[in-house]
Design a protein around this motif. Structure first.
Motif, short mmCIF file in Angstrom:
data_model
loop_
_atom_site.label_atom_id
_atom_site.label_comp_id
_atom_site.label_asym_id
_atom_site.label_seq_id
_atom_site.Cartn_x
_atom_site.Cartn_y
_atom_site.Cartn_z
N ASP A 304 -3.10 -3.29 -1.50
CA ASP A 304 -3.97 -3.03 -0.35
C ASP A 304 -5.44 -2.96 -0.78
O ASP A 304 -6.33 -3.47 -0.09
CB ASP A 304 -3.56 -1.73 0.33
N GLU A 305 -5.69 -2.34 -1.93
CA GLU A 305 -7.06 -2.24 -2.43
C GLU A 305 -7.57 -3.62 -2.82
O GLU A 305 -8.74 -3.95 -2.58
CB GLU A 305 -7.12 -1.28 -3.61
N ARG A 306 -6.72 -4.44 -3.42
CA ARG A 306 -7.11 -5.82 -3.75
C ARG A 306 -7.53 -6.58 -2.50
O ARG A 306 -8.55 -7.28 -2.49
CB ARG A 306 -5.94 -6.57 -4.40
N LEU A 307 -6.72 -6.47 -1.46
CA LEU A 307 -7.04 -7.18 -0.23
C LEU A 307 -8.39 -6.75 0.33
O LEU A 307 -9.18 -7.57 0.80
CB LEU A 307 -5.94 -6.96 0.80
N THR A 316 -10.74 -15.66 3.36
CA THR A 316 -10.22 -15.75 4.72
C THR A 316 -8.78 -15.25 4.79
O THR A 316 -8.09 -15.16 3.76
CB THR A 316 -10.26 -17.21 5.19
N PRO A 317 -8.29 -14.93 6.00
CA PRO A 317 -6.88 -14.54 6.14
C PRO A 317 -5.92 -15.60 5.61
O PRO A 317 -4.87 -15.28 5.04
CB PRO A 317 -6.73 -14.33 7.65
N HIS A 318 -6.27 -16.88 5.79
CA HIS A 318 -5.40 -17.95 5.28
C HIS A 318 -5.31 -17.91 3.76
O HIS A 318 -4.23 -18.07 3.19
CB HIS A 318 -5.93 -19.31 5.74
N GLN A 319 -6.44 -17.70 3.10
CA GLN A 319 -6.42 -17.60 1.64
C GLN A 319 -5.64 -16.39 1.18
O GLN A 319 -4.82 -16.47 0.25
CB GLN A 319 -7.86 -17.52 1.12
#
Length: 379
Positions: A304-307, A316-319
């Motif tokens: 979660d922290e990475r995101l 982007t969300p796709h990436q």
């Protein structure tokens, strides 16, 4: 045929004639893919398999018959038989189309040269006609890794030119496939179907983080046929002594190495450091590259922290959806070796669009056609 390249290369070097039986078509739940071969020499010695055991005896005898006769290539189909449990058939329920032909190495120097390149680890493609006019059945041409020239019994005509272009494209993509050319009346009035056997460079497994898990993963990757690189910014840990199964060990900042190394759609990137100062710059680069798999080790909190940090960098969300984290399948793995199995299982499932579920819980064929990701694609 490249599944038995070493033996065929030796037989060609010894000028030993042999019969080559190749799976040229697969329907249903057949155990081995198109391009898989078995060969039998004049002494009856056999190498390879086309069915995993179901019809090997019948294929062996057919090879012996082709060697004894003066005829041309022979096509045969093997399928499941409900009526006679002892009939020759595939117990798995699929069907195989097999082409058997005699190979005299002295008459096919281009094939011997192609096999030699495979043994040396060089990329090469061999197109073998499996359907079309009788005079062309079994004819071949080869295209070497640089793609500049084609050699073989098909060169010089429109069919050969068209097949050479198809072979070059499949060589770039790194996959074996059937192709059909002609049938349009423009110099090639009848359609010709060929199976293009492709031997490409080994897919890459890039392991970042010189930890115990990396040692186990590099060993598993080597077993699966990957060209394994272990990279870590700390030279004291990034040593060949610690990673004897890796093809190369690199002491460099992970993101800097990934920016300059060669990758394609078959490349798997595994980030095992779970340290933000290494992971975040590395993942920012990895998720923007045309690689087949990106996974990162760590807890769900770490994920979660990475995101959050990657979003702040503009991904982007796709990436972000391409990131497999926490890395691996849920196998209950604890040891580095078990974790390596978990990670490679996820890579295999991702490569072939498998579910990762027990086969006993699924319906339908066990063996499915592979999607064969094309080099340079992002899925």
């Amino acid at each position: 045929m490249f599944n038995i390249a070493e033996t065929l290369h030796r037989w060609c070097r010894d000028a030993r004639p042999f019969a080559l039986a190749t799976v040229v078509g697969v329907q249903g739940s057949a155990p081995l893919p198109a391009g898989t071969s078995v060969a039998v020499d004049e002494h009856g010695d056999a190498v390879g398999s086309v069915s995993g055991g179901c019809v090997e005896g019948a294929v062996h005898e057919l090879c012996r018959e082709v060697l004894r006769s003066d005829g041309g290539p022979v096509r045969a189909r093997f399928g499941y038989s409900d009526d006679d449990a002892f009939a020759v058939g595939l117990t798995c329920g699929g069907e195989l189309d097999v082409l058997v032909r005699r190979v005299d190495p002295a008459e096919l120097p281009h094939l011997a040269a192609a096999l030699a390149d495979v043994v040396r680890g060089r990329p090469v493609a061999v197109a073998e006609v499996v359907d079309g006019p009788d005079g062309l059945l079994g004819s071949t041409l080869s295209v070497l890794g640089d793609g500049t020239a084609a050699h073989g019994t098909l060169t010089g005509g429109p069919v050969g030119s068209l097949l050479a272009e198809e072979a070059r494209a499949l060589l770039r993509a790194g996959r074996t496939a059937r192709v059909t050319v002609g049938g349009n009346g423009a110099g090639c009035p009848e359609p010709v179907t060929a199976l293009v056997h492709v031997h490409s460079s080994r897919p890459r497994l890039l392991v970042f983080g010189a930890v115990d898990f990396a040692a186990a993963l590099s060993r598993a990757g080597c077993f699966l046929g990957y060209r394994v690189t272990v990279c870590d910014a700390r030279p004291v840990f990034a040593t060949t002594a610690r990673f004897p199964h890796a093809d190369e060990v690199v002491a460099d900042w992970p993101h800097r190495y990934l920016e300059r190394t060669e990758v394609d759609g078959r490349t798997a990137v595994c980030v095992l450091t779970h340290d933000a100062k290494f992971d975040i710059p590395l993942l920012r680069v990895a998720l923007d590259l045309p690689v087949g798999y990106v996974g990162a080790m760590g807890s769900r909190r770490t994920h979660d922290e990475r995101l959050r940090l990657l979003r702040e960098l503009g991904l982007t969300p796709h990436q972000l959806a391409r990131l497999h984290s926490p890395i691996g399948l849920d196998l209950g793995a604890r040891t580095p070796e078990e974790t390596a199995v978990s990670i490679t299982a996820e890579i295999i499932a991702r490569s072939h669009r498998g579910t990762g579920l027990p086969l006993s819980e699924l319906a339908g064929p066990i063996h499915r056609a592979s999607p064969h990701p094309v080099a340079g694609s992002v899925s």
